[in-house]
Design an enzyme around this catalytic site. Structure first.
Site, PDB file in Angstrom:
ATOM      1  NE  ARG A  19      -3.908  -0.027   0.604  1.00 54.10           N
ATOM      2  CZ  ARG A  19      -4.975   0.248  -0.118  1.00 54.10           C
ATOM      3  NH1 ARG A  19      -5.311  -0.523  -1.129  1.00 54.10           N
ATOM      4  NH2 ARG A  19      -5.721   1.280   0.145  1.00 54.10           N
ATOM      5  CB  THR A  25      -7.728   4.752  -2.567  1.00 47.81           C
ATOM      6  OG1 THR A  25      -7.302   3.600  -1.846  1.00 47.81           O
ATOM      7  CG2 THR A  25      -8.815   4.370  -3.535  1.00 47.81           C
ATOM      8  CG  ASN A  46      -6.661   4.048  -8.543  1.00 42.32           C
ATOM      9  OD1 ASN A  46      -5.927   5.024  -8.626  1.00 42.32           O
ATOM     10  ND2 ASN A  46      -7.421   3.824  -7.499  1.00 42.32           N
ATOM     11  CG  HIS A  49      -7.106  -3.631  -6.518  1.00 43.11           C
ATOM     12  ND1 HIS A  49      -7.943  -2.828  -5.772  1.00 43.11           N
ATOM     13  CD2 HIS A  49      -7.111  -4.850  -5.928  1.00 43.11           C
ATOM     14  CE1 HIS A  49      -8.448  -3.546  -4.776  1.00 43.11           C
ATOM     15  NE2 HIS A  49      -7.956  -4.777  -4.849  1.00 43.11           N
TER      16      HIS A  49
END
EC number: 2.7.4.6
Length: 68
Positions: A19, A25, A46, A49
């Site tokens: 992450r 995000t 995006n 993912h």
């Protein structure tokens, strides 16, 4: 047409590390040097993912890979 590339990573703190590399995000909030910060234009488009937890990853792995 773009084909997805799917991977499953495992290791110590892999969700947190991934992450951090991927970025926020919301691409407008993603730091420069992250994948989303450098390459994403909008949250709904995006370029990558990453699961937000081990539990979510276990469910999402089933979308792409069969158990056997």
């Amino acid at each position: 047409q773009v084909s997805p590339v799917t991977q499953v990573w495992e290791g110590y703190n892999v969700v947190r590390s991934t992450r951090a590399m991927v970025g926020d995000t919301n691409s407008a909030m993603a730091a420069a040097g992250t994948i989303r910060g450098d390459f994403s234009m909008h949250v709904s488009r995006n370029v990558v993912h990453a699961s937000d937890s081990v539990e979510t990853a276990q469910r999402e792995i089933g979308f792409w890979f069969q158990r056997d």
